[in-house]
Design an enzyme around this catalytic site. Structure first.
Site, PDB file in Angstrom:
ATOM      1  N   SER A  22     -14.617   7.375   5.416  1.00  0.00           N
ATOM      2  CA  SER A  22     -13.161   6.380   6.144  1.00  0.00           C
ATOM      3  C   SER A  22     -11.872   6.040   5.101  1.00  0.00           C
ATOM      4  O   SER A  22     -12.539   5.637   3.986  1.00  0.00           O
ATOM      5  CB  SER A  22     -13.367   4.918   7.089  1.00  0.00           C
ATOM      6  N   PRO A  23     -10.789   6.083   5.718  1.00  0.00           N
ATOM      7  CA  PRO A  23      -9.568   5.214   4.780  1.00  0.00           C
ATOM      8  C   PRO A  23      -9.601   4.300   4.186  1.00  0.00           C
ATOM      9  O   PRO A  23     -10.283   3.695   4.977  1.00  0.00           O
ATOM     10  CB  PRO A  23      -8.505   5.984   4.661  1.00  0.00           C
ATOM     11  N   CYS A  25      -8.516   1.658   2.214  1.00  0.00           N
ATOM     12  CA  CYS A  25      -7.882   0.867   0.628  1.00  0.00           C
ATOM     13  C   CYS A  25      -8.078   0.176  -0.254  1.00  0.00           C
ATOM     14  O   CYS A  25      -8.747  -0.826  -0.258  1.00  0.00           O
ATOM     15  CB  CYS A  25      -6.645   0.164   1.144  1.00  0.00           C
ATOM     16  N   ALA A  57      -4.863   4.553   2.648  1.00  0.00           N
ATOM     17  CA  ALA A  57      -3.585   4.919   3.691  1.00  0.00           C
ATOM     18  C   ALA A  57      -2.663   5.241   2.483  1.00  0.00           C
ATOM     19  O   ALA A  57      -2.469   4.457   1.663  1.00  0.00           O
ATOM     20  CB  ALA A  57      -2.904   3.818   4.460  1.00  0.00           C
ATOM     21  N   GLN A  99      -5.243   9.942   4.681  1.00  0.00           N
ATOM     22  CA  GLN A  99      -4.280   9.222   5.574  1.00  0.00           C
ATOM     23  C   GLN A  99      -2.798   9.267   4.691  1.00  0.00           C
ATOM     24  O   GLN A  99      -2.377   8.545   3.773  1.00  0.00           O
ATOM     25  CB  GLN A  99      -4.494   7.921   5.906  1.00  0.00           C
ATOM     26  N   TYR A 183       0.941  -1.371  12.084  1.00  0.00           N
ATOM     27  CA  TYR A 183       1.359  -0.613  11.087  1.00  0.00           C
ATOM     28  C   TYR A 183       2.745   0.040  11.776  1.00  0.00           C
ATOM     29  O   TYR A 183       2.771  -0.383  12.731  1.00  0.00           O
ATOM     30  CB  TYR A 183       1.276   0.518  10.543  1.00  0.00           C
ATOM     31  N   ARG A 231      -5.109   8.767  13.992  1.00  0.00           N
ATOM     32  CA  ARG A 231      -6.204   6.844  13.495  1.00  0.00           C
ATOM     33  C   ARG A 231      -5.171   6.474  14.628  1.00  0.00           C
ATOM     34  O   ARG A 231      -3.977   6.382  14.742  1.00  0.00           O
ATOM     35  CB  ARG A 231      -5.782   6.436  12.961  1.00  0.00           C
TER      36      ARG A 231
END
Length: 366
Positions: A22-23, A25, A57, A99, A183, A231
């Site tokens: 998974s992405p 940060c 991200a 992503q 976001y 997503r």
């Protein structure tokens, strides 16, 4: 063979198993550019045996970052810095993914270990945030965003396309658009942040417009034989769960028609302190299953899936097509190998390169 380790075909790509990194940060970029940390970090995750390794991200513009340390892809120099990372992922047999995101009203924030709140309006390192409407996120994220004009919307959509083209040319083979977690895209979807009276606000059709236009523009630029995922903030846990889910199902149908290959089911996070059932294993899996069934599109999700038996069961029962592992991979970059051992696969390291699969033959995940 455990279902978790069965291959999967998606949009011309062959995944060697059902595990996606998974992405996550890292907050280690310098002016949006990846550093040596990113090279080491993603190479270490890739060598663990996952099918896809998704970079964090990555902002499509400077204003789209969450913090000063967030990665970006709005310049050719940033793209050049990602090419060695792509190569390091590919050499392990994993698909390199990225992503793309825009932080919207949650941008101009301090690094998590420096407060995780908005920079003050007079902070020279901060910037003016933008959103669907001029409504602050609340709590520690108190900076008031500027309501976007229609020309702002077109510019941001163009930024997404430009970043997607750079990602394509860098060699990324998997693209996810971040339409969740409070976001920018979620700012348009949610009534908590969207009070517009034009074609981008009011009805669900109008609130969906920014996402669908962005997907259509990116789809035209992104190769058909490389998966395009979204997503999606499918639920807020705000007391209106069923309404949220039904709307996400309808939006999912539209995303599928627009060319999206997979939906990564996630949280809206448009409000402060939602009642998210963090203690429940795989709590988003039933929602993902509903979207999979009613939309007829492959799905994956994350959160509380790093127990191998839980992850395998979700795939084996047809609830998920893929599982996205986040903190489990940070704690153990060889999580796929550990999962294979836990699931008693006869040849647990058959999907790893021979030269270090042999070294791992006695490794038990501790």
């Amino acid at each position: 063979m455990a279902a978790l380790f069965s291959p999967f075909e998606l949009a011309g790509a062959t995944l060697r198993n059902r595990i996606v990194v998974s992405p996550m940060c890292q907050y280690a970029a310098i002016e949006g550019t990846a550093t040596e940390w990113h090279r080491v970090h993603y190479a270490s995750l890739a060598r663990g045996g996952a099918a896809v390794v998704t970079l964090e991200a990555t902002a499509v513009s400077p204003e789209g970052r969450i913090t000063q340390g967030c990665a970006g892809l709005w310049t050719s120099a940033q793209a050049e810095a990602l090419i060695p990372i792509v190569r390091s992922i590919k050499i392990t047999g994993a698909l390199p993914g990225i992503q793309l995101a825009h932080s919207g009203r949650k941008g101009s924030a301090h690094l998590p270990w420096e407060g995780d709140d908005h920079m003050r309006d007079d902070d020279p390192l901060g910037w003016q945030t933008i959103s669907a409407s001029a409504i602050a996120a609340g709590g520690s994220l108190s900076r008031k965003p500027r309501a976007m004009t229609v020309s702002d919307i077109a510019r941001v959509q163009s930024d997404f396309v430009s970043a997607a083209v750079r990602a394509r040319d860098c060699g990324f083979e998997w693209l996810e658009l971040h339409f969740a977690h409070g976001y920018l895209a979620m700012n348009f979807l949610s009534t908590y942040s969207n009070e517009r009276c034009d074609q981008y606000g009011g009805s669900s059709e109008n609130q969906n417009r920014f996402l669908l236009e962005t997907v259509a523009a990116v789809r035209d630029a992104w190769p058909a034989n490389r998966p395009l995922a979204v997503r999606l903030g499918a639920v807020e846990y705000d007391g209106n769960d069923e309404e949220n889910i039904l709307r996400s199902i309808e939006l999912g149908r539209q995303l599928k028609n627009a060319g999206v290959d997979l939906i990564d089911v996630s949280l809206g996070l448009s409000i402060q302190a939602p009642n998210i059932p963090w203690e429940t294993p795989a709590f988003l899996t039933p929602i993902a299953h509903r979207i999979r069934t009613e939309v007829g599109i492959p799905v994956m999700t994350s959160f509380k899936l790093d127990n191998p038996e839980t992850a395998d069961r979700a795939v084996a029962t047809g609830q998920l097509d893929l599982v996205a592992i986040a903190t489990g991979m940070l704690a153990n970059p060889h999580w796929p190998y550990y999962a294979a051992r836990k699931l008693r696969i006869d040849q647990p390291f058959r999907f790893l390169p021979v030269h270090y699969a042999h070294w791992l033959k006695d490794y038990d995940g501790v």
